[in-house]
Write a protein that holds these residues in place. Structure first.
Motif, PDB file in Angstrom:
ATOM      1  N   GLU A 407       0.828  -1.206   0.000  1.00 53.01           N
ATOM      2  CA  GLU A 407       0.000   0.000   0.000  1.00 53.01           C
ATOM      3  C   GLU A 407       0.864   1.260   0.000  1.00 53.01           C
ATOM      4  O   GLU A 407       0.551   2.248  -0.681  1.00 53.01           O
ATOM      5  N   ASP A 411       0.642   3.775  -3.122  1.00 50.20           N
ATOM      6  CA  ASP A 411       0.113   5.085  -2.736  1.00 50.20           C
ATOM      7  C   ASP A 411       1.015   6.198  -3.270  1.00 50.20           C
ATOM      8  O   ASP A 411       0.546   7.181  -3.863  1.00 50.20           O
ATOM      9  N   VAL A 414       0.905   6.266  -7.319  1.00 42.81           N
ATOM     10  CA  VAL A 414      -0.335   6.812  -7.891  1.00 42.81           C
ATOM     11  C   VAL A 414      -0.512   8.280  -7.517  1.00 42.81           C
ATOM     12  O   VAL A 414      -0.927   9.098  -8.352  1.00 42.81           O
ATOM     13  N   THR A 415      -0.179   8.640  -6.273  1.00 47.37           N
ATOM     14  CA  THR A 415      -0.332  10.035  -5.848  1.00 47.37           C
ATOM     15  C   THR A 415       0.504  10.966  -6.711  1.00 47.37           C
ATOM     16  O   THR A 415       0.020  12.007  -7.183  1.00 47.37           O
ATOM     17  N   ARG A 440      -2.965  -4.330  -6.752  1.00 45.75           N
ATOM     18  CA  ARG A 440      -3.337  -3.150  -5.966  1.00 45.75           C
ATOM     19  C   ARG A 440      -2.966  -1.862  -6.698  1.00 45.75           C
ATOM     20  O   ARG A 440      -3.690  -0.868  -6.599  1.00 45.75           O
ATOM     21  N   GLU A 443      -5.677  -1.315  -9.176  1.00 46.16           N
ATOM     22  CA  GLU A 443      -6.921  -0.978  -8.476  1.00 46.16           C
ATOM     23  C   GLU A 443      -6.910   0.465  -7.985  1.00 46.16           C
ATOM     24  O   GLU A 443      -7.869   1.228  -8.199  1.00 46.16           O
ATOM     25  N   LEU A 444      -5.829   0.864  -7.308  1.00 43.03           N
ATOM     26  CA  LEU A 444      -5.758   2.216  -6.762  1.00 43.03           C
ATOM     27  C   LEU A 444      -5.667   3.256  -7.874  1.00 43.03           C
ATOM     28  O   LEU A 444      -6.275   4.337  -7.781  1.00 43.03           O
ATOM     29  N   GLU A 447      -9.140   3.826  -9.153  1.00 44.31           N
ATOM     30  CA  GLU A 447      -9.946   4.630  -8.227  1.00 44.31           C
ATOM     31  C   GLU A 447      -9.560   6.104  -8.283  1.00 44.31           C
ATOM     32  O   GLU A 447     -10.428   6.989  -8.405  1.00 44.31           O
ATOM     33  N   ARG A 448      -8.268   6.387  -8.183  1.00 44.97           N
ATOM     34  CA  ARG A 448      -7.813   7.783  -8.112  1.00 44.97           C
ATOM     35  C   ARG A 448      -8.053   8.506  -9.437  1.00 44.97           C
ATOM     36  O   ARG A 448      -8.394   9.698  -9.448  1.00 44.97           O
TER      37      ARG A 448
END
Length: 504
Positions: A407, A411, A414-415, A440, A443-444, A447-448
């Motif tokens: 994660e 995180d 992607v951020t 993941r 997936e992330l 979403e973002r």
């Protein structure tokens, strides 16, 4: 440079801005607004407009009658303050691609005889001067050159068959494309040979490439149902990557080019990851932000033009994301490669169980490292966390550790990628590299991107990992853009900058 343009199909609502640029560009023979409106709305035309900072800076139009195999460039104009940056070429390349898809076999245009800059552009795209119309442009009485591009003979409109070779790390890839169509993509991995060492060993990788190249090439040709004589050009990744591994692919590509008397194109491995999207939808939407994540690279790119304008926004300053997965997998007693092993281990874990650090994400880091990455500290934090429990002889939840580590990595990835999209006003993100297989991360990112109105592009996983198809696809774009082949003097460049799309 942070500004960028975007090209899209022209709308009737663009007419006022188009006419303003029309009169600015063609003071003595500008079209009337009525004629321009008819052109925009006609069924047999394709008109494009380019915008930058919400201002129209260029337009171009194509005519292709359905019953004819001929096409014509009707007009093209670029704002004076946007000239010299490749926009005219970008508009032309897109129109030529549109003409080819509409079934045209040749294209014509007229250009003023006193405009050597435009003549040079068209010549570089494969157009030939076939005739002259005397005193065509009035009232000055300037001659008009008639220029023609025959798609079947080469140039941008042709769909060349290109063979691509990729050997930058531990995958030997040979791909074959025809224009934007994938014909074969064969990958031979030496991953198992590196597993007992817990990572890629450069010397082993180079030897594995030597053994795998010939059978991989034969299999790719068989899948494409082609012979070497059918190949129009050779493309090869000459960097960045492992020097010894790259040398094997470069040497093989040069041998093929010389023995077959075919042109060779030395291309950038990282840019190939971006260009692979062409194979899935026929073209790449630009500009785009590209996040490339693998065992050796973690890079964030701003791609305004695939062949001419690729900017490195940020990269890892220590461990790449894939490398961090491998090292943490060893800490947890998991096998190599670490990415899929941690993905499996994290399946039943709680990603919020442990708050591992997000490297270069604190406010104090963002000024200089907004788009850079660092995973070394995260790797050390996991190792220390595990070490504390082991020293106490206590059990710990391996799934929670794996999920929390994963994660933290995704995180940050992607951020920073979404930040780049928002900062540069680019509504699309492309993912590439072997770590994209991480469930993941996909997936992330989904979403973002949905939350920020960003289009997310994730090519098929066999096109995300290192492969020859992406090299062939980039090579084909260079051929169709009329670019000169590379000379035989180029070599492997393990630190080739992403701004060098093709090595001369």
């Amino acid at each position: 440079m942070t500004e960028s343009w975007s090209i899209r199909t022209a709308l009737e609502s663009d007419l006022p801005e188009i006419m303003a640029l029309e009169h600015e560009s063609f003071a003595t023979d500008a079209w009337s607004i009525e004629n321009m409106r008819l052109e925009l709305l006609a069924h047999h035309t394709v008109y494009l407009v380019a915008h930058e900072n919400e201002q129209l800076i260029g337009y171009a139009g194509l005519s292709k009658v359905p019953a004819s195999t001929q096409s014509d460039i009707q007009t093209i104009a670029v704002s004076p303050n946007a000239r010299g940056r490749g926009l005219g070429r970008a508009l032309m390349v897109q129109l030529i691609g549109d003409a080819r898809r509409l079934g045209a076999t040749e294209m014509f245009l007229e250009v003023r005889a006193d405009n050597p800059v435009a003549q040079g552009l068209y010549s570089s795209l494969g157009f030939e001067h076939i005739d002259t119309r005397k005193s065509y442009y009035q009232p000055e009485g300037i001659d008009a050159w008639i220029m023609r591009l025959e798609f079947a003979r080469g140039g941008v409109g042709r769909e060349p068959i290109v063979l691509g070779i990729e050997s930058s790390c531990d995958e030997t890839g040979v791909g074959i494309v025809r224009g934007t169509t994938l014909l074969a993509n064969v990958i031979s991995s030496s991953m198992e040979e590196h597993a007992r060492f817990g990572g890629v060993v450069p010397e082993i990788a180079a030897r594995a490439h030597l053994e795998a190249l010939q059978p991989t090439l034969r299999e790719a040709l068989a899948k494409a149902n082609l012979s070497l004589q059918d190949i129009d050009a050779i493309a090869v990744a000459n960097g960045p990557g492992l020097g010894g591994a790259l040398m094997v692919g470069v040497g093989a590509a040069k041998a093929l080019a010389v023995s077959l008397d075919k042109p060779i194109y030395a291309v950038n491995h990282l840019v190939g990851h971006v260009g692979v999207d062409i194979l899935e939808r026929g073209k790449i939407e630009l500009p785009t932000i590209a996040l490339l994540v693998s065992g050796g690279h973690t890079s964030l790119l701003l791609v305004r033009d695939l062949l001419d304008d690729v900017e490195l926004l940020g990269e890892t300053i220590d461990d790449a994301a894939g490398e961090a997965f491998d090292k943490v997998a060893r800490v947890l007693g998991l096998k190599y490669p670490g990415g899929p092993e941690i993905d499996r281990a994290a399946a039943g874990g709680d990603p919020k169980a442990i708050r591992f650090p997000r490297g270069l994400s604190l406010p104090k880091d963002m000024e200089k490292n907004r788009y850079n990455f660092s995973f070394s500290g995260l790797k050390t934090a996991v190792a220390r966390w595990v070490e504390v429990f082991e020293n106490k002889g206590e059990e710990f939840n391996k799934a929670d550790v794996a999920a929390s580590f994963r994660e933290a990595v995704v995180d940050v990835l992607v951020t920073k990628a979404v930040n780049a999209c928002n900062d540069f006003g680019v509504p699309r993100l492309l993912l590439g590299g072997g770590v994209v297989a991480n469930s993941r991360l996909r997936e992330l990112a989904t979403e973002r991107c949905a939350a920020n109105g960003i289009e997310l592009r994730i090519p098929a996983l066999n096109l995300c990992t290192d492969n020859g198809a992406m090299i062939a696809a980039l090579g084909a774009q260079l051929v169709m853009a009329g670019r000169k082949p590379s000379g035989l003097e180029f070599g492997a460049d393990s630190t080739l900058p992403v701004t060098t799309v093709q090595t001369p």
